[in-house]
Scaffold this motif. Structure first.
Motif, PDB file in Angstrom:
ATOM      1  N   PHE A 108      38.677  41.457 -18.470  1.00  0.00           N
ATOM      2  CA  PHE A 108      37.906  41.783 -17.260  1.00  0.00           C
ATOM      3  C   PHE A 108      38.252  43.113 -16.599  1.00  0.00           C
ATOM      4  N   ALA A 109      38.821  44.051 -17.371  1.00  0.00           N
ATOM      5  CA  ALA A 109      39.021  45.406 -16.852  1.00  0.00           C
ATOM      6  C   ALA A 109      38.610  46.408 -17.928  1.00  0.00           C
ATOM      7  N   PHE A 110      38.428  47.659 -17.533  1.00  0.00           N
ATOM      8  CA  PHE A 110      37.896  48.651 -18.481  1.00  0.00           C
ATOM      9  C   PHE A 110      38.861  48.932 -19.627  1.00  0.00           C
ATOM     10  N   LYS A 111      40.125  48.555 -19.465  1.00  0.00           N
ATOM     11  CA  LYS A 111      41.099  48.768 -20.536  1.00  0.00           C
ATOM     12  C   LYS A 111      40.673  48.079 -21.837  1.00  0.00           C
ATOM     13  N   ASP A 112      39.877  47.004 -21.718  1.00  0.00           N
ATOM     14  CA  ASP A 112      39.437  46.288 -22.914  1.00  0.00           C
ATOM     15  C   ASP A 112      38.569  47.152 -23.830  1.00  0.00           C
ATOM     16  N   GLY A 143      48.985  47.133 -14.333  1.00  0.00           N
ATOM     17  CA  GLY A 143      48.370  45.831 -14.104  1.00  0.00           C
ATOM     18  C   GLY A 143      47.361  45.428 -15.168  1.00  0.00           C
ATOM     19  N   ASP A 144      46.451  46.310 -15.512  1.00  0.00           N
ATOM     20  CA  ASP A 144      45.367  45.918 -16.402  1.00  0.00           C
ATOM     21  C   ASP A 144      45.626  46.227 -17.871  1.00  0.00           C
ATOM     22  N   THR A 145      46.312  47.333 -18.144  1.00  0.00           N
ATOM     23  CA  THR A 145      46.604  47.674 -19.541  1.00  0.00           C
ATOM     24  C   THR A 145      47.425  46.569 -20.196  1.00  0.00           C
ATOM     25  N   VAL A 263      34.857  58.687 -11.110  1.00  0.00           N
ATOM     26  CA  VAL A 263      35.813  57.895 -11.881  1.00  0.00           C
ATOM     27  C   VAL A 263      37.030  57.516 -11.037  1.00  0.00           C
ATOM     28  N   PRO A 264      37.233  56.201 -10.812  1.00  0.00           N
ATOM     29  CA  PRO A 264      38.457  55.768 -10.124  1.00  0.00           C
ATOM     30  C   PRO A 264      39.655  56.053 -11.017  1.00  0.00           C
ATOM     31  N   THR A 265      40.601  56.838 -10.515  1.00  0.00           N
ATOM     32  CA  THR A 265      41.580  57.460 -11.408  1.00  0.00           C
ATOM     33  C   THR A 265      43.015  57.119 -11.050  1.00  0.00           C
ATOM     34  N   GLY A 266      43.810  56.865 -12.104  1.00  0.00           N
ATOM     35  CA  GLY A 266      45.235  56.634 -11.922  1.00  0.00           C
ATOM     36  C   GLY A 266      46.014  57.535 -12.858  1.00  0.00           C
ATOM     37  N   ASN A 267      46.036  57.149 -14.127  1.00  0.00           N
ATOM     38  CA  ASN A 267      46.789  57.903 -15.128  1.00  0.00           C
ATOM     39  C   ASN A 267      45.958  59.020 -15.752  1.00  0.00           C
ATOM     40  N   PHE A 268      44.752  59.225 -15.254  1.00  0.00           N
ATOM     41  CA  PHE A 268      43.867  60.320 -15.666  1.00  0.00           C
ATOM     42  C   PHE A 268      43.335  60.165 -17.095  1.00  0.00           C
ATOM     43  N   GLY A 269      43.385  58.917 -17.626  1.00  0.00           N
ATOM     44  CA  GLY A 269      42.872  58.733 -18.982  1.00  0.00           C
ATOM     45  C   GLY A 269      41.359  58.591 -19.001  1.00  0.00           C
ATOM     46  N   ASP A 270      40.866  57.745 -18.105  1.00  0.00           N
ATOM     47  CA  ASP A 270      39.442  57.471 -18.058  1.00  0.00           C
ATOM     48  C   ASP A 270      38.654  58.758 -17.810  1.00  0.00           C
ATOM     49  N   ILE A 271      39.035  59.505 -16.798  1.00  0.00           N
ATOM     50  CA  ILE A 271      38.272  60.713 -16.452  1.00  0.00           C
ATOM     51  C   ILE A 271      38.457  61.805 -17.508  1.00  0.00           C
ATOM     52  N   PRO A 318      45.748  48.415  -7.048  1.00  0.00           N
ATOM     53  CA  PRO A 318      47.089  48.667  -7.604  1.00  0.00           C
ATOM     54  C   PRO A 318      47.077  49.405  -8.942  1.00  0.00           C
ATOM     55  N   SER A 319      45.997  49.283  -9.710  1.00  0.00           N
ATOM     56  CA  SER A 319      45.982  49.952 -11.009  1.00  0.00           C
ATOM     57  C   SER A 319      45.888  51.465 -10.862  1.00  0.00           C
ATOM     58  N   MET A 320      45.697  51.927  -9.628  1.00  0.00           N
ATOM     59  CA  MET A 320      45.667  53.371  -9.362  1.00  0.00           C
ATOM     60  C   MET A 320      46.857  53.804  -8.515  1.00  0.00           C
ATOM     61  N   ASP A 321      47.846  52.923  -8.353  1.00  0.00           N
ATOM     62  CA  ASP A 321      49.058  53.296  -7.612  1.00  0.00           C
ATOM     63  C   ASP A 321      49.996  54.035  -8.552  1.00  0.00           C
ATOM     64  N   PRO A 397      38.126  46.531  -5.814  1.00  0.00           N
ATOM     65  CA  PRO A 397      38.669  47.599  -4.958  1.00  0.00           C
ATOM     66  C   PRO A 397      38.749  48.972  -5.641  1.00  0.00           C
ATOM     67  N   HIS A 398      38.983  49.023  -6.956  1.00  0.00           N
ATOM     68  CA  HIS A 398      39.068  50.322  -7.641  1.00  0.00           C
ATOM     69  C   HIS A 398      37.713  51.008  -7.669  1.00  0.00           C
ATOM     70  N   THR A 399      36.695  50.224  -8.020  1.00  0.00           N
ATOM     71  CA  THR A 399      35.343  50.771  -8.045  1.00  0.00           C
ATOM     72  C   THR A 399      34.904  51.157  -6.634  1.00  0.00           C
ATOM     73  N   SER A 421      32.667  51.558 -13.148  1.00  0.00           N
ATOM     74  CA  SER A 421      33.225  50.349 -12.549  1.00  0.00           C
ATOM     75  C   SER A 421      34.272  49.783 -13.494  1.00  0.00           C
ATOM     76  N   THR A 422      35.514  49.658 -12.996  1.00  0.00           N
ATOM     77  CA  THR A 422      36.625  49.442 -13.909  1.00  0.00           C
ATOM     78  C   THR A 422      37.176  48.017 -13.939  1.00  0.00           C
ATOM     79  N   ALA A 423      36.760  47.153 -13.021  1.00  0.00           N
ATOM     80  CA  ALA A 423      37.302  45.785 -13.067  1.00  0.00           C
ATOM     81  C   ALA A 423      36.339  44.788 -12.451  1.00  0.00           C
ATOM     82  N   ASN A 424      36.444  43.567 -12.908  1.00  0.00           N
ATOM     83  CA  ASN A 424      35.732  42.455 -12.296  1.00  0.00           C
ATOM     84  C   ASN A 424      36.401  42.134 -10.950  1.00  0.00           C
TER      85      ASN A 424
HETATM   86  C1  LIG Z   1      43.686  51.640 -15.282  1.00  0.00           C
HETATM   87  C2  LIG Z   1      42.696  51.463 -14.211  1.00  0.00           C
HETATM   88  C3  LIG Z   1      42.183  52.554 -13.497  1.00  0.00           C
HETATM   89  C4  LIG Z   1      42.671  53.966 -13.721  1.00  0.00           C
HETATM   90  O1  LIG Z   1      42.339  54.469 -14.994  1.00  0.00           O
HETATM   91  P1  LIG Z   1      43.174  55.700 -15.589  1.00  0.00           P
HETATM   92  O2  LIG Z   1      42.679  55.865 -16.972  1.00  0.00           O
HETATM   93  O3  LIG Z   1      44.613  55.283 -15.535  1.00  0.00           O
HETATM   94  O4  LIG Z   1      42.896  56.866 -14.712  1.00  0.00           O
HETATM   95  C5  LIG Z   1      41.209  52.306 -12.534  1.00  0.00           C
HETATM   96  N1  LIG Z   1      40.773  51.057 -12.282  1.00  0.00           N
HETATM   97  C6  LIG Z   1      41.250  49.982 -12.952  1.00  0.00           C
HETATM   98  C7  LIG Z   1      40.743  48.630 -12.593  1.00  0.00           C
HETATM   99  C8  LIG Z   1      42.213  50.148 -13.932  1.00  0.00           C
HETATM  100  O5  LIG Z   1      42.680  49.071 -14.595  1.00  0.00           O
END
Ligand SMILES: *Cc1c(COP(=O)(O)O)cnc(C)c1O
Length: 492
Positions: A108-112, A143-145, A263-271, A318-321, A397-399, A421-424
């Motif tokens: 249920f997250a974009f990591k899938d 959290g999601d990876t 793009v909701p961004t944390g580790n800058f992979g998605d964007i 939290p996945s963007m902390d 919350p991330h989206t 949109s990155t998570a349910n």
């Molecule tokens: C991992 C994650 C992000 C951040 O993605 P990055 O590739 O790390 O920038 C945003 N939202 C959710 C729900 C995530 O699991």
């Protein structure tokens, strides 16, 4: 196609080597030596394809050791596990505003999107190389990876997986998803500290000669399931193409029109995957980098200074902390005209001084497609509430951070916009429930019922089933213990 390290461009490896190694021994990240180009006609042709075919089309340009059919078989297996036949459906919200739902996979997250593919790629690369040592996959997760990787690697022959998450830094559902995972080749532990502590410790283990030697002796090679691994990033490029051709096919845009992605961004992979898509010929106007109050990237794009001299905040996204965004290194490599020494010097400065500074005009000239903004906790919660009232669409919350940043952005409305949109929302049930103005519910599963009642949206079975799932992993370690746990594994 060969791959070079951002910190040592003379190190040139094949795609399968890059995927099996995960990270270059000197700490650099592998990047393709060039970006394959797609013409507008080739992009348009994807309109007729299934999501798996789109994915295989993009991946085959980068992984020439594989045939298209091999990659299609991998993508088919991966995306048949998604609960939507489009895998990554594009939803129209209103004129020129679309949401790309990336969370229809098993966890249920974009990591899938990537982690249903990566384990299969690793198995295939092992077979191609005749690798007999076991692959030990180390994961630091915000959290999601973690859960997506565990589900992907669970009981995959020839692999073992160890996941480390910040023990107090993930949502209740995220934690339970991980600690209840089955499989004989899985291990999960909480880390005292935040995601940056976990990621830094794992990266150190990767480059530690003592660990490498011990693992070699024990019959293991290490790899990574974090987005530092090329095999994680690659499958993410495809959904930018997919969203674009869906807009063309539904006549929302004409072929060649430019689109904005938020793009909701944390580790800058998605964007970064979006940036690579643009470099491959996708008509992108802006990539809007959306952060929560851990807004180190907002400051970087506005000033050119990347500085860790700031507080770390725990948020409802939290996945963007994250303060140390690993994949930014790949963008720096492009900004520095692929100069490995310059990139290595920036990363060394970050390590020793906690900051580096780029010339702002160079940054704007080389990475002008990026724009950045952030949303605080209140804006994020308000956005969840207002978006639900206005459109009946429930944001996680991330989206919601991304949507809030989009509405705040000066240039909004200049081009059709796709919000990733990155998570349910049920992964973050309690915070979403509070955002809707409902009574706070301490019991997480009562909160699920309350959110269902308040929103009319069904929770995924994989979430409700957690209530009865048995917790298998209870270890909480100091970050520096990660090395010892890995060494112990090597001795077994
Ligand atoms: C991992 C994650 C992000 C951040 O993605 P990055 O590739 O790390 O920038 C945003 N939202 C959710 C729900 C995530 O699991």
């Amino acid at each position: 196609m060969k791959y070079v390290s951002t910190r040592n461009a003379s190190r040139s490896v094949t795609g399968s080597e890059a995927i099996l190694m995960g990270i270059s021994p000197e700490g650099g990240l592998f990047v393709p030596e060039s970006f394959p180009q797609f013409s507008l006609e080739e992009i348009a042709a994807m309109g007729e394809m299934t999501y798996a075919e789109r994915s295989a089309t993009v991946m085959s340009r980068y992984l020439d050791e594989f045939t298209y059919d091999e990659l299609l078989a991998i993508a088919d297996r991966a995306y048949s596990r998604f609960d939507d036949e489009d895998a990554c459906p594009l939803v129209k919200i209103e004129e020129d505003l679309f949401i790309l739902e990336l969370w229809h996979g098993p966890t249920f997250a974009f990591k899938d999107v990537a982690l249903t593919v990566l384990p299969q790629l690793i198995s295939a690369c092992r077979a191609k190389k005749g690798e007999t040592d076991k692959t030990l996959v180390l994961v630091a997760t915000s959290g999601d990876t973690g859960k997506a990787a565990l589900e992907g690697f669970k009981d995959v022959p020839g692999t073992e997986i160890m996941v480390f998450y910040p023990s107090e830094g993930v949502s209740y559902m995220q934690k339970l998803q991980m600690t209840t995972t089955g499989g004989a080749n899985t291990y999960v532990a909480g880390i005292k500290g935040n995601f940056d502590d976990a990621q830094t410790a794992v990266k150190q283990v990767f480059t530690d000669p003592e660990v490498r030697a011990a693992l070699k002796k024990g019959g293991y090679v290490m790899s990574s399931a974090n987005s530092i691994n090329w095999g994680r990033l690659l499958p993410q490029i495809a959904y930018y193409f997919s969203a674009y051709v869906d807009l063309v096919t539904s006549e929302e845009i004409r072929l060649g029109d430019q689109v904005d992605f938020v793009v909701p961004t944390g580790n800058f992979g998605d964007i970064l995957a979006g940036y690579y898509a643009m470099r491959m010929g996708l008509p992108v106007r802006k990539l809007l980098c959306a952060s929560n109050i851990n807004n180190v990237l907002t400051d970087f794009f506005e000033t050119g200074e990347y500085s860790l001299a700031r507080d770390f905040h725990k948020t409802i996204s939290p996945s963007m902390d994250i303060l140390i965004s690993s994949n930014l290194e790949r963008l720096l490599f492009e900004i520095e005209n692929r100069d490995d020494k310059a990139t290595a010097a920036l990363m060394a400065a970050l390590k020793s001084e906690g900051k580096y500074t780029l010339d702002l005009s160079t940054l704007r000239a080389k990475a002008g497609v990026f724009d950045a903004g952030y949303a605080d906790e209140e804006e994020t919660a308000d956005t969840i509430n207002e978006f639900f009232e206005e459109y009946g669409y429930l944001l996680d919350p991330h989206t919601a951070v991304a949507v809030a940043v989009h509405y705040d952005n000066d240039a909004q409305g200049d081009a059709p916009t796709v919000v990733l949109s990155t998570a349910n929302p049920y992964k973050f049930t309690q915070d979403v429930l509070s955002a809707l103005g409902e009574k706070k519910e301490e019991d997480p599963f009562k909160a699920v019922k309350a959110l269902r009642l308040a929103s009319g949206i069904e929770p995924p079975e994989g979430i409700t089933a957690l209530e009865k799932a048995e917790v298998r992993f209870r270890d909480v370690l100091a970050a520096q213990d990660i090395k010892n746990i890995v060494l112990k594994k090597a001795e077994k």
